[in-house]
Motif scaffolding. Structure first.
Motif, PDB file in Angstrom:
ATOM      1  N   SER A 198       0.829  -1.202   0.000  1.00  0.00           N
ATOM      2  CA  SER A 198       0.000   0.000   0.000  1.00  0.00           C
ATOM      3  C   SER A 198       0.866   1.256   0.000  1.00  0.00           C
ATOM      4  O   SER A 198       0.582   2.230  -0.729  1.00  0.00           O
ATOM      5  N   GLU A 199       1.933   1.252   0.821  1.00  0.00           N
ATOM      6  CA  GLU A 199       2.832   2.417   0.848  1.00  0.00           C
ATOM      7  C   GLU A 199       3.537   2.587  -0.489  1.00  0.00           C
ATOM      8  O   GLU A 199       3.736   3.724  -0.965  1.00  0.00           O
ATOM      9  N   ASN A 206       2.458   1.785  -3.471  1.00  0.00           N
ATOM     10  CA  ASN A 206       1.513   2.353  -4.434  1.00  0.00           C
ATOM     11  C   ASN A 206       1.343   3.850  -4.206  1.00  0.00           C
ATOM     12  O   ASN A 206       1.274   4.633  -5.174  1.00  0.00           O
ATOM     13  N   THR A 207       1.303   4.253  -2.951  1.00  0.00           N
ATOM     14  CA  THR A 207       1.147   5.676  -2.649  1.00  0.00           C
ATOM     15  C   THR A 207       2.373   6.474  -3.100  1.00  0.00           C
ATOM     16  O   THR A 207       2.245   7.564  -3.700  1.00  0.00           O
ATOM     17  N   LEU A 208       3.584   5.961  -2.819  1.00  0.00           N
ATOM     18  CA  LEU A 208       4.808   6.667  -3.220  1.00  0.00           C
ATOM     19  C   LEU A 208       4.944   6.731  -4.731  1.00  0.00           C
ATOM     20  O   LEU A 208       5.421   7.745  -5.276  1.00  0.00           O
ATOM     21  N   ARG A 227       2.520   6.915  -6.881  1.00  0.00           N
ATOM     22  CA  ARG A 227       1.610   7.962  -7.361  1.00  0.00           C
ATOM     23  C   ARG A 227       2.185   9.353  -7.070  1.00  0.00           C
ATOM     24  O   ARG A 227       2.107  10.265  -7.913  1.00  0.00           O
ATOM     25  N   GLU A 228       2.767   9.530  -5.864  1.00  0.00           N
ATOM     26  CA  GLU A 228       3.342  10.830  -5.527  1.00  0.00           C
ATOM     27  C   GLU A 228       4.547  11.154  -6.423  1.00  0.00           C
ATOM     28  O   GLU A 228       4.720  12.308  -6.864  1.00  0.00           O
TER      29      GLU A 228
END
Length: 670
Positions: free
Chosen positions: A580-581, A583-585, A587-588
């Motif tokens: 999950s982390e 995927n977030t990084l 995108r950022e």
């Protein structure tokens, strides 16, 4: 006479015959039954040779008699009308001639000799006897110790065409197999036809003969004249008459009334109304003078003139009651005295009268035929059949406190069973119903081929809110309609789960002017396969391992398996969190790259120093953040690679451990 509950009766006649034949008058439609069940028991003398009876034959239309009666059997053809030359409408046939006589035929038994002591028995069609009950509720000395007086009467109808005088009567609460026989009707079966050309139809049946292997034993010699078996008082006509006279003398000596002050007497052979007692009370005063429980009392001026309550009482002479016996699983009532039942009449005889456990309470049982019963309970009489026989279905009248409360119907009640008979609707009590459903619990059901199955409960909650608006405490039985395939969970004490009727009687006590809530819980268990990593599987396995009844070997294997599961679960949770982390990084990082490309396209004014400084600051910030994200993404990628290897190893180990366990059935529900 023995009368059954299926429309037949067994008749037995005994006596001495000094003629060459005996004649019986039998109704025409009952001759077939008479011939099919006739049994002759010879007590002495010669034997019976034959039984003859008239047979009514249809007249042949070709006979000469048909010409004389042609007008009765067939209408004449229509004759043409002379004016118009058209046929007239056919005339309706004349009604058939009515037969003369009383509808009975004479059946004659031809005897061998002139001196006979015979007992002749046969079965004939007879109206069923019907029961009728009386229940007098008594006062309970303590909770659950109610008593009641139960009376059972039998109603017998005579439609035989003759008066029954001085007969010994038995009533059987059973229905043996009995069919209609037509032995009095001539039957000529069709025969195969042989033509005159010599051809024979191939459907002629083939006969078969069995030869005897040894000569039969000679019959025993007839008993000497005058010798007979030991006779009971009712085996012969003289015995019946003597016992009838004895019963009448005993009735005259005992009197027609019960104890002083009761005002009601049980008649000996039929339902009659007794004369007033010495104190002027009217016998059989079922209505009484006092109201039932919960009703308002009469005004004070009238209470002084009202007589004491009078209720049906039991007979003083218990010898006048029928003897109850069980024969072949059916109940038989034998009256101890001879009775007279005239032709075309009905007689009510007392069968039993005794004290039984009973009380008057309330029953909430919604009935589609009584609209208000969905919100108000019935008043019911509840009693236990502690007699020796089965009580047949019939009407019952309920009395309490000197008053007639109402009537109901008693279903067939075997010995020891409890009857709950509604007789009125109580509007002082109101009931509302609410139902909810839910899915609860998780129990380990079985482990097979590496698959784990759990057992869950589908729970039904039915809440009955009972509001008591009366001035007395109300004991109410709630007739709860059972859900198919469910079980009651922790029912209240005294609950009667009647599986055969699909209902349960749940007791509930509601104080006067109060409200009470009854929660009936039912559960239906079902089994389904679950993932070994799910929370339901974890709850079910841990509950099994903590149960003292569990198999110790299975528990030991489950502990090893669950240790591997714990490691796998930890690795999976970390992997899911890092994924999950990641995927977030990602995108950022993609957004930061787009922002940097957008800044490069901005053309600042060389003279605007502030604008150039802000743009440079933003570029530097995006670049730093992108660098940190890239560094973290690299760390996450390395850790995810290690976790993926650990997850694969623990998954294989967990699968192998679970496949080695075999659990065939769940622990019984406590």
């Amino acid at each position: 006479m023995v009368i059954y509950r299926n429309g037949v009766g067994y008749y037995e006649r005994a006596g001495h015959v000094d003629e060459a034949e005996v004649a019986f008058k039998v109704r025409t439609e009952r001759i077939g039954d008479f011939l099919a069940t006739l049994a002759v028991m010879e007590q002495g003398g010669s034997s019976v040779r034959s039984a003859s009876f008239p047979v009514e034959l249809d007249k042949d239309k070709d006979d000469g008699d048909s010409e004389e009666e042609g007008e009765d059997s067939e209408a004449e053809p229509p004759m043409p009308e002379p004016r118009y030359g058209m046929p007239m409408p056919p005339q309706p046939p004349k009604p058939p001639k009515k037969k003369k006589g009383d509808g009975r035929e004479t059946v004659r038994l031809t005897l061998d000799g002139e001196e006979h002591d015979l007992v002749v028995g046969y079965v004939a069609e007879t109206p069923v006897w019907r029961p009728s009950y009386r229940l007098v509720i008594g006062k309970a000395e303590s909770a659950g110790s109610g008593k009641a007086d139960l009376q059972a009467w039998g109603i017998v109808q005579n439609q035989s065409g003759e008066d029954w005088k001085g007969v010994r009567l038995s009533l059987v609460a059973g229905a043996p197999l009995a069919f209609q026989a037509t032995l009095d009707k001539p039957v000529v079966p069709p025969r195969p036809v042989v033509t005159d050309q010599g051809e024979v139809i191939a459907s002629v049946p083939v006969g078969e003969t069995s030869l005897p292997t040894m000569a039969p034993a000679p019959p025993p010699p007839p008993p000497p004249m005058g010798a007979s078996r030991t006779e009971e008082p009712g085996d012969s006509l003289e015995g019946l008459l003597a016992e009838a006279e004895s019963a009448k003398e005993e009735a005259a000596m005992d009197g027609d009334f019960g104890g002083e002050g009761r005002g009601y007497a049980a008649p000996r052979s039929s339902a009659t109304r007794a004369a007033p007692t010495k104190k002027g009370r009217v016998a059989a005063n079922y209505g009484g003078g006092y109201p039932a429980t919960g009703q308002a009392a009469a005004p004070a001026p009238y209470q002084q003139e009202m007589p004491p309550p009078v209720t049906p009482s039991n007979p003083r002479n218990v010898n006048a009651l029928a003897a109850v016996a069980m024969e072949g699983g059916t109940t038989r009532y034998d009256l101890p005295f001879a009775v007279d039942i005239p032709n075309k009449s009905a007689t009510m005889v007392l069968l039993l009268a005794q004290s039984v456990p009973g009380e008057a309470i309330f029953l909430f049982s919604p009935d589609g035929g009584v609209r208000d019963s969905f919100s108000h309970p019935f008043r019911v009489a509840r009693f236990t059949n502690n007699t020796k026989g089965i009580l047949e279905k019939g009407p019952i009248a309920v009395f309490d406190g000197g008053a007639f409360l109402g009537q109901g119907m008693v279903d067939p009640l075997p010995p020891g069973a409890v009857a709950t008979v509604p007789f009125a609707l109580e509007r002082g009590l109101a009931v509302t119903t609410d139902r909810t459903e839910d899915e609860l619990s998780a129990r380990l059901a079985k482990i097979e081929a590496g698959q784990l199955y759990i057992e869950r409960d589908w729970v039904y909650h039915t809440k009955y809110t009972i509001k008591n608006g009366t001035d007395f405490d109300a004991k109410t039985l709630v007739k709860h309609a059972r859900m198919p395939g469910t079980r009651l969970e922790n029912p209240p004490k005294g609950t009667e789960d009647n599986v055969g009727t699909g209902s349960a009687l749940v007791p509930q006590a509601t104080p006067k002017r109060g409200t009470n809530v009854l929660d009936v819980e039912e559960r239906r268990s079902f089994t389904r396969q679950v993932d070994v990593l799910s929370q339901l599987a974890d709850d079910a396995v841990k509950a099994y391992m903590n149960d003292a009844r569990a198999d110790k070997l299975v528990v030991a294997e489950l502990k090893k398996t669950w240790e591997a599961r714990g490691k796998l679960r930890t690795a999976l949770d970390e992997r899911n969190k890092l994924t999950s982390e990641q995927n977030t990084l990602e995108r950022e990082s993609e957004q930061l790259r787009r922002n940097l490309k957008a800044i490069e396209k901005i053309k600042d004014d060389p003279r605007d120093t502030v604008s150039r400084q802000n743009t440079e600051k933003m570029r530097q910030d995006f670049t730093d953040r992108l660098g940190k994200a890239s560094t973290r993404l690299g760390e996450i990628t390395k850790r995810l690679t290690i976790l993926e290897i650990e997850v694969n190893e623990q998954s294989v180990r967990l699968r192998d451990l679970l496949a080695s366990i075999k659990l065939e059935k769940a622990l019984p529900t406590p």
